[in-house]
Design a protein around this motif. Structure first.
Motif, PDB file in Angstrom:
ATOM      1  N   ASP A 201       0.845  -1.198   0.000  1.00 40.95           N
ATOM      2  CA  ASP A 201       0.000   0.000   0.000  1.00 40.95           C
ATOM      3  C   ASP A 201       0.879   1.247   0.000  1.00 40.95           C
ATOM      4  O   ASP A 201       0.600   2.225  -0.708  1.00 40.95           O
ATOM      5  CB  ASP A 201      -0.910  -0.024   1.232  1.00 40.95           C
ATOM      6  CG  ASP A 201      -1.994   1.039   1.193  1.00 40.95           C
ATOM      7  OD1 ASP A 201      -2.411   1.412   0.088  1.00 40.95           O
ATOM      8  OD2 ASP A 201      -2.416   1.496   2.267  1.00 40.95           O
ATOM      9  N   TYR A 202       1.950   1.203   0.788  1.00 45.57           N
ATOM     10  CA  TYR A 202       2.905   2.319   0.805  1.00 45.57           C
ATOM     11  C   TYR A 202       3.570   2.470  -0.565  1.00 45.57           C
ATOM     12  O   TYR A 202       3.612   3.570  -1.136  1.00 45.57           O
ATOM     13  CB  TYR A 202       3.965   2.091   1.878  1.00 45.57           C
ATOM     14  CG  TYR A 202       5.163   2.990   1.717  1.00 45.57           C
ATOM     15  CD1 TYR A 202       5.119   4.326   2.107  1.00 45.57           C
ATOM     16  CD2 TYR A 202       6.341   2.505   1.141  1.00 45.57           C
ATOM     17  CE1 TYR A 202       6.224   5.166   1.929  1.00 45.57           C
ATOM     18  CE2 TYR A 202       7.433   3.332   0.963  1.00 45.57           C
ATOM     19  CZ  TYR A 202       7.372   4.663   1.362  1.00 45.57           C
ATOM     20  OH  TYR A 202       8.458   5.481   1.160  1.00 45.57           O
ATOM     21  N   LEU A 203       4.089   1.371  -1.117  1.00 49.42           N
ATOM     22  CA  LEU A 203       4.784   1.438  -2.409  1.00 49.42           C
ATOM     23  C   LEU A 203       3.852   1.942  -3.510  1.00 49.42           C
ATOM     24  O   LEU A 203       4.250   2.742  -4.356  1.00 49.42           O
ATOM     25  CB  LEU A 203       5.336   0.063  -2.779  1.00 49.42           C
ATOM     26  CG  LEU A 203       6.417  -0.525  -1.867  1.00 49.42           C
ATOM     27  CD1 LEU A 203       6.823  -1.910  -2.357  1.00 49.42           C
ATOM     28  CD2 LEU A 203       7.637   0.393  -1.803  1.00 49.42           C
ATOM     29  N   LEU A 297      -4.139   4.910   6.194  1.00 46.18           N
ATOM     30  CA  LEU A 297      -2.877   5.572   6.508  1.00 46.18           C
ATOM     31  C   LEU A 297      -2.433   6.499   5.375  1.00 46.18           C
ATOM     32  O   LEU A 297      -2.480   6.138   4.204  1.00 46.18           O
ATOM     33  CB  LEU A 297      -1.791   4.522   6.764  1.00 46.18           C
ATOM     34  CG  LEU A 297      -2.018   3.619   7.976  1.00 46.18           C
ATOM     35  CD1 LEU A 297      -0.978   2.505   8.008  1.00 46.18           C
ATOM     36  CD2 LEU A 297      -1.978   4.427   9.263  1.00 46.18           C
ATOM     37  N   ASP A 298      -1.976   7.686   5.742  1.00 40.26           N
ATOM     38  CA  ASP A 298      -1.503   8.667   4.771  1.00 40.26           C
ATOM     39  C   ASP A 298      -0.016   8.430   4.518  1.00 40.26           C
ATOM     40  O   ASP A 298       0.844   9.102   5.084  1.00 40.26           O
ATOM     41  CB  ASP A 298      -1.744  10.086   5.297  1.00 40.26           C
ATOM     42  CG  ASP A 298      -1.347  11.148   4.276  1.00 40.26           C
ATOM     43  OD1 ASP A 298      -1.022  10.782   3.120  1.00 40.26           O
ATOM     44  OD2 ASP A 298      -1.338  12.337   4.635  1.00 40.26           O
ATOM     45  N   HIS A 299       0.279   7.469   3.636  1.00 38.40           N
ATOM     46  CA  HIS A 299       1.674   7.139   3.336  1.00 38.40           C
ATOM     47  C   HIS A 299       2.403   8.270   2.622  1.00 38.40           C
ATOM     48  O   HIS A 299       3.627   8.315   2.614  1.00 38.40           O
ATOM     49  CB  HIS A 299       1.731   5.883   2.453  1.00 38.40           C
ATOM     50  CG  HIS A 299       1.211   4.647   3.120  1.00 38.40           C
ATOM     51  ND1 HIS A 299       1.758   4.130   4.269  1.00 38.40           N
ATOM     52  CD2 HIS A 299       0.183   3.831   2.795  1.00 38.40           C
ATOM     53  CE1 HIS A 299       1.114   3.031   4.619  1.00 38.40           C
ATOM     54  NE2 HIS A 299       0.140   2.836   3.743  1.00 38.40           N
ATOM     55  N   GLY A 305       9.713  13.947  10.437  1.00 38.88           N
ATOM     56  CA  GLY A 305       9.759  13.043  11.576  1.00 38.88           C
ATOM     57  C   GLY A 305       8.706  11.967  11.600  1.00 38.88           C
ATOM     58  O   GLY A 305       8.579  11.241  12.594  1.00 38.88           O
ATOM     59  N   VAL A 306       7.937  11.813  10.516  1.00 39.41           N
ATOM     60  CA  VAL A 306       6.927  10.759  10.437  1.00 39.41           C
ATOM     61  C   VAL A 306       7.483   9.594   9.623  1.00 39.41           C
ATOM     62  O   VAL A 306       7.926   9.787   8.492  1.00 39.41           O
ATOM     63  CB  VAL A 306       5.624  11.274   9.795  1.00 39.41           C
ATOM     64  CG1 VAL A 306       4.619  10.129   9.646  1.00 39.41           C
ATOM     65  CG2 VAL A 306       5.026  12.398  10.612  1.00 39.41           C
ATOM     66  N   TYR A 307       7.461   8.403  10.193  1.00 37.89           N
ATOM     67  CA  TYR A 307       7.869   7.213   9.436  1.00 37.89           C
ATOM     68  C   TYR A 307       6.648   6.704   8.670  1.00 37.89           C
ATOM     69  O   TYR A 307       5.600   6.441   9.278  1.00 37.89           O
ATOM     70  CB  TYR A 307       8.398   6.137  10.373  1.00 37.89           C
ATOM     71  CG  TYR A 307       8.967   4.943   9.643  1.00 37.89           C
ATOM     72  CD1 TYR A 307      10.229   5.005   9.062  1.00 37.89           C
ATOM     73  CD2 TYR A 307       8.238   3.767   9.515  1.00 37.89           C
ATOM     74  CE1 TYR A 307      10.748   3.915   8.369  1.00 37.89           C
ATOM     75  CE2 TYR A 307       8.747   2.680   8.831  1.00 37.89           C
ATOM     76  CZ  TYR A 307      10.001   2.755   8.261  1.00 37.89           C
ATOM     77  OH  TYR A 307      10.507   1.677   7.576  1.00 37.89           O
ATOM     78  N   PRO A 308       6.761   6.555   7.332  1.00 38.53           N
ATOM     79  CA  PRO A 308       5.559   6.360   6.519  1.00 38.53           C
ATOM     80  C   PRO A 308       5.121   4.920   6.264  1.00 38.53           C
ATOM     81  O   PRO A 308       4.029   4.700   5.752  1.00 38.53           O
ATOM     82  CB  PRO A 308       5.963   7.012   5.194  1.00 38.53           C
ATOM     83  CG  PRO A 308       7.439   6.705   5.090  1.00 38.53           C
ATOM     84  CD  PRO A 308       7.960   6.771   6.505  1.00 38.53           C
TER      85      PRO A 308
END
Length: 373
Positions: A201-203, A297-299, A305-308
């Motif tokens: 989903d992130y990719l 989730l907002d990837h 500083g947010v790990y996605p």
């Protein structure tokens, strides 16, 4: 944001599904209200019985910790967690084999899972997050102690388009690293996996062209790489492999090196705090009931500083069960996990990120609805 799921039915393969349970599975009770109030503080202390549950293998380390803590408070209770994977967890919850299940993907009706769960429970199923954890990109490359990967580079590696460690794309992200000319050995989950769904989903969100595999729970055919069963299998394959890279819940990464992932102008490490921050910028999933806390989730966030790449893992339960023992044990165990004590114990023993206070309280309020129907 669109959430896509390509779920396939799998055989659970659980040798001991019929473990002696003094609890029964989710009853098809038609009443969402009523029944006795079986709420407890931090899991109680006067509970008794056996509770056989399972699901997400990413939750395994945390579940093992929570079981120890809960049974210490409730010595007459025996809890077992079978890490069959998120797909197996949802399947067994829907069938009634698991009265409580862990899943790294929320229920939808794209393949009828949400409606089927509601039919099993007799009302809308409960879906509450029990922890948030970064999905770490783990690697084992001689001489490389720190690795930065931009979204397109990471996607290219797992899509099989970047095949050498000294590829120009990796070199550009790591100008000072001594990268070998060795072939990359990418390791992925071979089973149906919520971790894979969250990773892809992130990719798909941040590097659609470089990835090209969509959002899937089962690794795309033709993308190559080495398949491994479960989170522990991926970690083992990367650890024992040469020039290997994989993805796994950070709580189970052990002593393996983890890559920093590009977010905006920075590269962010997979810490619990950085992972937990993504919930603050992510919207609720559409069309959820009042007993569901599912989020999309907002990837693509560019917040510093947010790990996605994050796994938000859920507990799936019914609002009513066909007997009081089941309701007591499910409710007591969930309340322990979500309590301050349980959240702290999970963080200390399994490295998961505790829920924010507001999310924790909302989850406890929902779990408080559990009763015997």
């Amino acid at each position: 944001m669109t959430r896509t799921s390509f779920r396939r039915a799998i055989a659970p393969g659980i040798a001991a599904l019929a473990l002696a349970l003094s609890v029964t599975a989710c009853g098809a009770a038609n009443e969402s209200d009523g029944g006795s109030d079986t709420s407890t503080e931090s899991g109680g202390g006067d509970l008794a019985g056996e509770l056989a549950i399972g699901g997400s293998s990413a939750q395994e380390a945390a579940q093992n910790a929570w079981i120890v803590g809960f049974q210490d408070l409730n010595p007459d209770v025996s809890v077992t967690y079978d890490p069959v994977g998120s797909g197996g967890g949802r399947e067994n919850f829907i069938s009634g084999a698991f009265p409580l299940a862990g899943s790294d993907a929320y229920l939808t009706d794209e393949e009828g899972e949400l409606s089927a769960a509601a039919e099993t429970c007799g009302s809308d199923p409960i879906e509450v997050p029990n922890y948030v954890s970064p999905i770490a990109v783990i690697y084992n490359v001689d001489g490389v102690d720190e690795l930065n990967l931009s979204p397109d580079t990471l996607a290219g590696i797992f899509a099989g388009k970047i095949t050498k460690w000294n590829d120009p794309a990796i070199t550009a992200d790591n100008p000072d690293a001594d990268l070998p000319s060795a072939a990359i050995n990418p390791v992925h989950r071979s089973d149906e996996s919520g971790t894979t769904e969250n990773f892809t989903d992130y990719l798909d969100a941040v590097a659609t062209s470089a990835w090209g595999g969509g959002v899937v729970e089962t690794w795309p055919e033709g993308f190559g790489g080495e398949g491994a069963q479960g989170t522990s299998g991926v970690v083992s394959a990367v650890k024992s492999g040469s020039n290997a890279i994989g993805y796994a819940d950070a709580s189970q990464a052990g002593d393996l090196d983890t890559a920093n992932i590009g977010v905006g102008e920075d590269f962010v490490e997979p810490s619990a705090d950085a992972a937990a921050r993504i919930l603050e910028v992510s919207p609720a999933a559409p069309d959820q009931s009042d007993v569901s806390m599912a989020v999309d989730l907002d990837h693509e966030t560019q917040e510093a500083g947010v790990y996605p790449i994050v796994l938000t893992s859920y507990l799936l339960a019914c609002q009513t069960y066909s007997d009081a023992t089941t309701a007591d044990l499910v409710k007591g165990y969930m309340e322990y996990i979500l309590s301050d004590e349980g959240q702290q114990f999970g963080a200390e023993e399994a490295g998961v990120a505790p829920l924010a206070d507001s999310l924790q309280q909302k989850a406890l309020d929902i779990v408080g609805k559990i009763s015997a129907g």
